[in-house]
Enzyme design. Structure first.
Site, short mmCIF file in Angstrom:
data_model
loop_
_atom_site.label_atom_id
_atom_site.label_comp_id
_atom_site.label_asym_id
_atom_site.label_seq_id
_atom_site.Cartn_x
_atom_site.Cartn_y
_atom_site.Cartn_z
N CYS A 135 -8.87 -6.47 5.77
CA CYS A 135 -8.29 -5.14 5.65
C CYS A 135 -7.88 -4.69 7.05
CB CYS A 135 -9.36 -4.21 5.05
SG CYS A 135 -9.02 -2.44 5.17
N GLU A 153 -2.08 -2.67 1.91
CA GLU A 153 -1.97 -4.11 1.74
C GLU A 153 -0.51 -4.47 1.57
OE1 GLU A 153 -2.92 -6.98 2.75
OE2 GLU A 153 -4.87 -6.15 2.21
#
Length: 247
Positions: free
Chosen positions: A12, A119
């Site tokens: 992440c 993302e």
């Protein structure tokens, strides 16, 4: 990831955190706030200072604290801080074995508050498509923190200790796996106390906590490509993409 050049980070590698200090204090049952809050950001990037929640044993017992830490864990044995840019994430499958993370996993666990994270979905042709993944409520990711002693600073210099943090990730096995194959370990509220409990140090207990974290139920929202540049910030980054906005 090269933050200076604005290239994309691994998962992440970007998230939003806009809650004010007093809201974090209420939401996460903070006992004490330490340091200066960095303020809201819709494009948090590695090597920046971020708010983290942890528990430290003080003279009067465990105390839940809100602190600031640099995103990118620097192990205590590191020669310099440059390793931190490669330590923004720790895989849940190996976090108890890797030398950089195993001591922190046993003794220095944290929560990393976030509104949601970004993302990028790969496409057969053209650039990757950015998404903002969020839930019905703000999120808290499982993290680990470390303290690194800067020996270039005097023993009485408050800045001699650098606080750093990493975010633990897991395989993305739900319907969001088509966007990226990994996601942060997101802890529901009923698991916060156990995760932060400094008395839990056994590797098997920590491993069991990670295995038993339920899958998150998140909503993906396609957003504009401006988020790919760390110089960009503001609430517009999390807005749904439209042809006019992303032209």
């Amino acid at each position: 990831m090269s933050v200076a050049h604005g290239t994309l980070a691994p998962m992440c590698g970007r998230y939003a955190q806009t809650r004010a200090e007093d809201q974090l204090e209420r939401d996460l049952a903070i006992d004490r706030i330490l340091g200066e809050h960095p303020g809201p950001s819709w494009n948090v990037a590695p090597t920046q200072d971020v708010p983290v929640v942890l528990e430290r044993v003080e003279d009067d017992g465990p105390q839940r604290q809100l602190r600031q830490a640099r995103w990118g864990l620097v192990p205590s044995w590191a020669k310099d801080v440059s390793i931190g840019s490669r330590m923004i994430n720790a895989r849940s499958e190996t976090v108890l074995d890797k030398p950089a993370f195993r001591k922190a996993a046993a003794k220095r666990r944290a929560l990393v508050p976030m509104d949601g994270y970004y993302e990028w979905q790969a496409n057969e042709r053209g650039p990757k498509t950015p998404y903002f993944l969020h839930g019905a409520e703000p999120l808290a990711a499982a993290g680990l923190y470390e303290l690194w002693r800067d020996h270039s600073k005097a023993d009485d210099d408050p800045a001699r200790w650098l606080w750093t943090v990493t975010i633990i990730t897991r395989p993305a096995t739900d319907s969001l796996g088509h966007i990226h194959d990994r996601c942060p370990v997101l802890l529901p509220g009923h698991l916060w106390d156990e995760w932060l409990d400094p008395s839990i140090t056994a590797a098997d207990e920590v491993g069991a906590m990670l295995v038993n974290v339920p899958e998150p139920h998140l909503t993906p929202r396609e957003v504009g490509r401006a988020v790919g540049n760390v110089a960009n910030d503001g609430p517009g980054l999390v807005e749904p993409v439209t042809p006019a906005a992303d032209a």
